[in-house]
Design an enzyme around this catalytic site. Structure first.
Site, PDB file in Angstrom:
ATOM      1  N   ASP A  45       0.803  -1.226   0.000  1.00  0.00           N
ATOM      2  CA  ASP A  45       0.000   0.000   0.000  1.00  0.00           C
ATOM      3  C   ASP A  45       0.839   1.281   0.000  1.00  0.00           C
ATOM      4  O   ASP A  45       0.596   2.186   0.809  1.00  0.00           O
ATOM      5  CB  ASP A  45      -0.927   0.039   1.233  1.00  0.00           C
ATOM      6  CG  ASP A  45      -1.617  -1.274   1.521  1.00  0.00           C
ATOM      7  OD1 ASP A  45      -1.885  -2.016   0.562  1.00  0.00           O
ATOM      8  OD2 ASP A  45      -1.902  -1.549   2.700  1.00  0.00           O
ATOM      9  N   GLU A 215     -11.101  -0.887  -2.970  1.00  0.00           N
ATOM     10  CA  GLU A 215     -10.417  -0.087  -1.943  1.00  0.00           C
ATOM     11  C   GLU A 215      -9.274   0.692  -2.575  1.00  0.00           C
ATOM     12  O   GLU A 215      -9.112   0.691  -3.793  1.00  0.00           O
ATOM     13  CB  GLU A 215      -9.875  -1.012  -0.844  1.00  0.00           C
ATOM     14  CG  GLU A 215      -8.902  -2.054  -1.383  1.00  0.00           C
ATOM     15  CD  GLU A 215      -8.658  -3.223  -0.434  1.00  0.00           C
ATOM     16  OE1 GLU A 215      -9.418  -3.408   0.519  1.00  0.00           O
ATOM     17  OE2 GLU A 215      -7.683  -3.964  -0.686  1.00  0.00           O
TER      18      GLU A 215
END
Ligand SMILES: *[C@@H]1O[C@H](CO)[C@@H](O)[C@H](O)[C@H]1NC(C)=O
Ligand SMILES: *[C@@H]1O[C@H](CO)[C@@H](O)[C@H](O)[C@H]1NC(C)=O
Ligand SMILES: *[C@@H]1O[C@H](CO)[C@@H](O)[C@H](O)[C@H]1NC(C)=O
Length: 501
Positions: A45, A215
């Site tokens: 991420d 997401e």
């Protein structure tokens, strides 16, 4: 007067050569110059900012949720040499956060560095957690809690409060994009950057969920166009991927245009959760993301990578290619697995020494490709045995215990020849040999083109030689290098897929 103008001329020359030197440092690469993953360790991420002349990357520590209690960061002046900054933020400094510290989003404003993160992975509004913000005086922290509670601590429009990205528009308005559980919201941040504003209609959260959204939203503005990137698929599996939409407004709508980053069965799987690196004052962009090594089954086995992001003339984005390249300029051999021999990249080349055989392999699985690398026999062995060094491809079954692996090789030997062959547990079969009078310490570029059953080896340069054969015993596998009985150096490794004919 005369000497003055000579001085002026020298000064001009001096300053223009300085300019030339600095502009030649602009990182204008097709992929990570010193190889992907570009840093060591399990991270995911990533998000990025350019702070004080350096590229900063802030990732999640890819570990079990209960062990995700801190964040590390990495900085680089050139996207090649990276410095690790450990524990720039710890949940100990946030009374309400205790696990699942995720997806940091950095931004600098008015003398303060902000880092937004998700914590605790809340599943209902009765749990404490959500999106928090840390503030620091330096990019490397320590980031402290200015609020004492989450900034967004509940579900709105079905969006789990995680996976935030903060974007400051040209007019100074800051926005936070976020959301898990397949819903995305945008909200305004006030100038203090630690409280939320409201939209003209009085609401705080505006749902902007695009088609297929899971997401990891990420906002980029380029030439007046707002690009929203997001991740699709499951983060632990091979299908995780990045898609994007474009809008003339930071609030959307963001119609899904295309998937632009996804797994490549020859390179890596689960490529997702992106950010975008822009080289300041240029139109050079990189897709920054995490991915799983081929064949890995542990969802947390995630690594940081970047590849070039190209825009078309109409503003749309071309599919991102995960390329395979390593020039070892970082002095490291991250991503290479070794089997026998001694290996390092401290000389900014991959150096191997092996009295018997030593293999260094990339976890790739190409079928049809062009594979190039520089090979140099830097030291002959002590005995009179013939030694060799070169490229190995379509390799499977490597082992540290013996040489029972299978694959093809294209090597140069201390007896002066270029040899193409095939190997398995029972021994080697020479498919072609050219006597080219190779001397030690000469650097040679070897180029292998493997296309179905046709295998073509070219020794480039002065001692030019070519070997072409038909052989299809091995159809795909790993790529790497091998040294036997000598010391050798390998550099500028580059493997590119060709489509099968
Ligand atoms: C910037 O920081 C200064 C000093 O802390 C403060 O007085 C000022 O209000 C801040 N500006 C904004 C736009 O927040
Ligand atoms: C490599 O790719 C081929 C298809 O190109 C596939 O059949 C094979 O199983 C793959 N090998 C590994 C180790 O994943
Ligand atoms: C890698 O190889 C491909 C195919 O030969 C070539 O187009 C590309 O320019 C090479 N890249 C580098 C960095 O050498």
């Amino acid at each position: 007067m005369q000497s003055r103008s000579v001085q002026a001329l020298l000064a001009t020359l001096w300053s223009s050569s300085c300019l030339a030197a600095s502009s030649s440092k602009t990182p204008d690469f097709a992929t990570s110059e010193a190889g992907n993953p570009f840093v060591d360790g399990w991270y995911a991420d990533p998000d990025t900012q350019f702070y004080n002349g350096e590229y900063w990357v802030y990732p999640t520590a890819s570990r079990p949720y209960d062990e995700q209690t801190y964040l590390d960061a990495f900085s680089s002046p050139d996207l090649v040499h990276w410095t690790k900054h450990s524990t720039i933020l710890t949940a100990d400094d946030f009374t309400w956060a205790h696990r699942a510290v995720w997806a940091p989003a950095p931004v600098y404003r008015n003398g303060t560095y902000y880092l937004y993160f998700g914590a605790n992975d809340i599943q209902t509004d009765s749990e404490l957690g959500g999106i928090g913000v840390g503030v620091a005086e330096k990019p490397e922290g320590p980031y402290r809690d200015p609020l004492g509670h989450p900034l967004i601590g509940a579900y709105h429009n079905g969006a789990q409060p995680i996976d935030q990205d903060v974007f400051v528009d040209d007019d100074g308005q800051a926005y936070i994009y976020y959301g898990g559980h397949s819903h995305a919201n945008v909200a305004k941040l006030n100038d203090d950057m630690i409280s939320l504003g409201t939209f003209d209609d009085g609401t705080t959260f505006k749902e902007i969920t695009p088609e297929n959204y899971v997401e990891g939203p990420q906002m980029l503005k380029r030439n007046g166009i707002y690009y929203l990137f997001w991740s699709e698929g499951g983060w632990g599996g091979p299908d995780y991927a990045v898609s994007y939409g474009m809008s003339s407004s930071p609030l959307g709508p963001f119609d899904r245009i295309a998937k632009i980053l996804q797994q490549d069965e020859a390179v890596a799987t689960g490529s997702g959760h992106n950010a975008v690196i822009q080289v300041p004052d240029t139109d050079i962009y990189y897709m920054l993301y995490h991915r799983h090594p081929l064949g890995s089954t542990n969802g947390n086995d995630r690594h940081l990578a970047y590849d070039r992001l190209y825009f078309s003339d109409d503003g749309t984005i071309e599919p991102v290619k995960m390329l395979v390249h390593d020039n070892f300029e970082d002095g490291d051999m991250i991503g290479w697995e070794t089997y026998g021999g001694d290996w390092d990249a401290k000389t900014n080349a991959l150096r191997g020494t092996a009295s018997s055989g030593g293999l260094a392999l990339l976890n790739t699985n190409f079928s049809d490709f062009i594979y190039e690398a520089d090979v140099k026999i830097s030291k002959k062995g002590n005995n009179n045995c013939v030694g060799y060094a070169g490229l190995f491809f379509r390799v499977s079954g490597p082992s540290s215990d013996d040489d029972s692996f299978k694959g093809y090789y294209a090597v140069i030997s201390t007896s002066g020849s270029l040899v193409l062959g095939r190997t398995d547990a029972t021994g080697v079969i020479v498919l072609g040999r050219e006597e080219v009078g190779i001397e030690s310490t000469e650097q040679h570029r070897i180029r292998v083109t493997a296309d179905g059953s046709s295998i073509h080896v070219e020794l480039k340069g002065e001692r030019h030689a070519v070997i072409s054969v038909k052989d299809d015993v091995y159809k795909s596998g790993m790529d790497g290098v091998r040294v036997f009985g000598i010391e050798a150096e390998f550099d500028n490794v580059n493997i590119t897929r060709i489509s099968s004919s």
